[in-house]
Design an enzyme around this catalytic site. Sequence first.
Site, PDB file in Angstrom:
ATOM      1  N   THR A 100      -9.033  -1.459  -4.619  1.00  0.00           N
ATOM      2  CA  THR A 100      -8.118  -0.616  -3.201  1.00  0.00           C
ATOM      3  C   THR A 100      -7.444  -0.522  -2.359  1.00  0.00           C
ATOM      4  O   THR A 100      -6.743   0.538  -2.810  1.00  0.00           O
ATOM      5  CB  THR A 100      -9.041   0.852  -4.735  1.00  0.00           C
ATOM      6  OG1 THR A 100     -10.272   0.816  -3.113  1.00  0.00           O
ATOM      7  CG2 THR A 100      -9.184   0.948  -5.856  1.00  0.00           C
ATOM      8  N   SER A 107     -14.600  -0.770  -6.065  1.00  0.00           N
ATOM      9  CA  SER A 107     -14.854  -0.381  -5.113  1.00  0.00           C
ATOM     10  C   SER A 107     -15.361   1.033  -5.351  1.00  0.00           C
ATOM     11  O   SER A 107     -16.331   1.206  -6.461  1.00  0.00           O
ATOM     12  CB  SER A 107     -13.271   0.071  -4.905  1.00  0.00           C
ATOM     13  OG  SER A 107     -12.665   0.707  -6.002  1.00  0.00           O
ATOM     14  N   ASP A 136     -20.722  -0.635  -5.392  1.00  0.00           N
ATOM     15  CA  ASP A 136     -21.140  -0.982  -4.200  1.00  0.00           C
ATOM     16  C   ASP A 136     -21.439  -2.159  -4.070  1.00  0.00           C
ATOM     17  O   ASP A 136     -23.112  -2.354  -4.512  1.00  0.00           O
ATOM     18  CB  ASP A 136     -21.786  -0.120  -3.487  1.00  0.00           C
ATOM     19  CG  ASP A 136     -21.637   0.398  -1.705  1.00  0.00           C
ATOM     20  OD1 ASP A 136     -21.753  -1.566  -1.277  1.00  0.00           O
ATOM     21  OD2 ASP A 136     -21.817   0.928  -1.323  1.00  0.00           O
ATOM     22  N   LYS A 138     -10.774 -11.340  14.077  1.00  0.00           N
ATOM     23  CA  LYS A 138     -11.879 -10.540  15.349  1.00  0.00           C
ATOM     24  C   LYS A 138     -13.291 -11.391  14.591  1.00  0.00           C
ATOM     25  O   LYS A 138     -13.993 -11.572  15.885  1.00  0.00           O
ATOM     26  CB  LYS A 138     -11.961  -9.096  15.293  1.00  0.00           C
ATOM     27  CG  LYS A 138     -10.658  -8.291  15.113  1.00  0.00           C
ATOM     28  CD  LYS A 138     -11.277  -6.842  14.467  1.00  0.00           C
ATOM     29  CE  LYS A 138      -9.974  -6.177  15.481  1.00  0.00           C
ATOM     30  NZ  LYS A 138      -8.496  -6.415  15.004  1.00  0.00           N
ATOM     31  N   LYS A 180     -18.444 -10.067  10.348  1.00  0.00           N
ATOM     32  CA  LYS A 180     -17.363 -10.807   9.654  1.00  0.00           C
ATOM     33  C   LYS A 180     -17.491 -12.732   9.482  1.00  0.00           C
ATOM     34  O   LYS A 180     -17.917 -13.259   8.792  1.00  0.00           O
ATOM     35  CB  LYS A 180     -16.114 -10.617   9.575  1.00  0.00           C
ATOM     36  CG  LYS A 180     -15.364  -8.955   9.719  1.00  0.00           C
ATOM     37  CD  LYS A 180     -15.854  -9.093   8.462  1.00  0.00           C
ATOM     38  CE  LYS A 180     -14.567 -10.060   7.287  1.00  0.00           C
ATOM     39  NZ  LYS A 180     -14.582  -9.044   5.746  1.00  0.00           N
ATOM     40  N   THR A 194      -4.107   0.993  24.378  1.00  0.00           N
ATOM     41  CA  THR A 194      -5.423   1.169  24.369  1.00  0.00           C
ATOM     42  C   THR A 194      -4.968   0.171  26.161  1.00  0.00           C
ATOM     43  O   THR A 194      -5.201   0.253  26.689  1.00  0.00           O
ATOM     44  CB  THR A 194      -6.264   0.401  23.884  1.00  0.00           C
ATOM     45  OG1 THR A 194      -5.060  -1.079  23.047  1.00  0.00           O
ATOM     46  CG2 THR A 194      -6.441   1.218  22.789  1.00  0.00           C
TER      47      THR A 194
END
Length: 328
Positions: free
Chosen positions: A13, A36, A61, A127, A139, A190
Site C-alpha cells: 500500500t 499490509s 504482518d 543505506k 536491510k 541537516t
Amino acid sequence: MFNNQTILVTGGTGSWGHELVRQLLKYDPKEIRIFSRNESVQFSMKQEFDNDPKLHFLIGDIKEKDTLIEACTGVDYVFHLAALKHVPVCEDQPIEALKTNVIGTQNVVDAAIQCKVRRVVYISTDKASSPSNFYGLTKTMGERLIIHANTLDIDTRFVCVRGGNVLGTNGSVIHVFKKQIEEKGKVGITDINMTRFFLTIEDAIKLVFKATFESIGGEIFVMKMPTCKITDLASVLIEASGKENVGMEILGVRPGEKIHELLFSEYESINTISYNDEYYVILPSIHINGLKEHYAQYQPVNLLNYNSSKGLMSKDEIKEMLQKGGFI
C-alpha cells in the site's frame, strides 16, 4: 512473465506498491494480493483502483509467519516491500526494526519456500551498503538472508534490488521542503554538504522488473541513477515556489545519518559487474551454483565505490527532473 500468474506484494500500500501494482496489472495477472497492516490505506487503495477484481487486499504482518504462509499459498511471485523504513524510527525502536526487517524477511523466505513460490524480489536501499544506522543494518541483514536462500536445494529463486531516494514517495524530502517553504518560510538542512541518489518511481519499478526478468538468483541489481546536493534541491524548490526571503537552517546530522550514500561499497565493488549502460549487478561473496559462471563474460566495475557525491546534477538538471515528475 506475469500473465495469468498470482503475485503477492508485501507492504503493497506504499508508494512503491501503488506503482508496482499499477504496472503489474498491464501484464494481465490472474491475481495480485496486497499484504499490509493498515486497513484504512488498503480501503483507499481499493477505491483508487476502482475495486479491480484482480486485486485482493490482505490484512497481515510479516512478523506473523503463519499469516504469510496463508498469503503465499498458490503464489508464483513475491515482491517483498514491507519494512520499517524511517531512519529515526529504527534508531529509536531497534527491536521493532529487527522484528520487521530481519525476522519478517526470514518469514517471507520460509513462507515462499514452503509454498513453492517461483521467485522472490526483495526491495533494499542504498543505506544497506556499509550501513551507519540501524535501518541500514537491518536491510543489510535482510539482503544476506535473501541471498543465502539461493544456496538451499529448492526451486525458489531470490534476488535483491537497491534503490536510492524515490521522488515524491511518502515522507519524501521534496514534500517536506515544500511544506516548510509554505508554512515556515525556511528549509531545514541537516548538513550543507549532504548528497543523495534520486530516481523516479517509474525507474524504481523498472529496476524491480529488470531483476525479476533477468536475474539468476543471489544478485543485487543496482540502477545507475542521478545524484544531487540537498542544498541545490532546496534552492530549486525555493525558486519554483515564487516566495521571497526563504532561508535555509542547518539542523545538524541526525544519529546514524550519512553525508553521502553508497549504492555499493569498496568491499562490494570487488564483486560488482557492469551489466549494461543502466545497471550494475553486485554478486555475492558466498558460492551459489552457476551464478559467477553466468556473469563471467561481463566486465568488473572500475569504481572504488558508487558514491552519491560523484556526478552531481546541476540546478538546471534538478529542475528538469522535478518538472518531469510534476513536483514543480
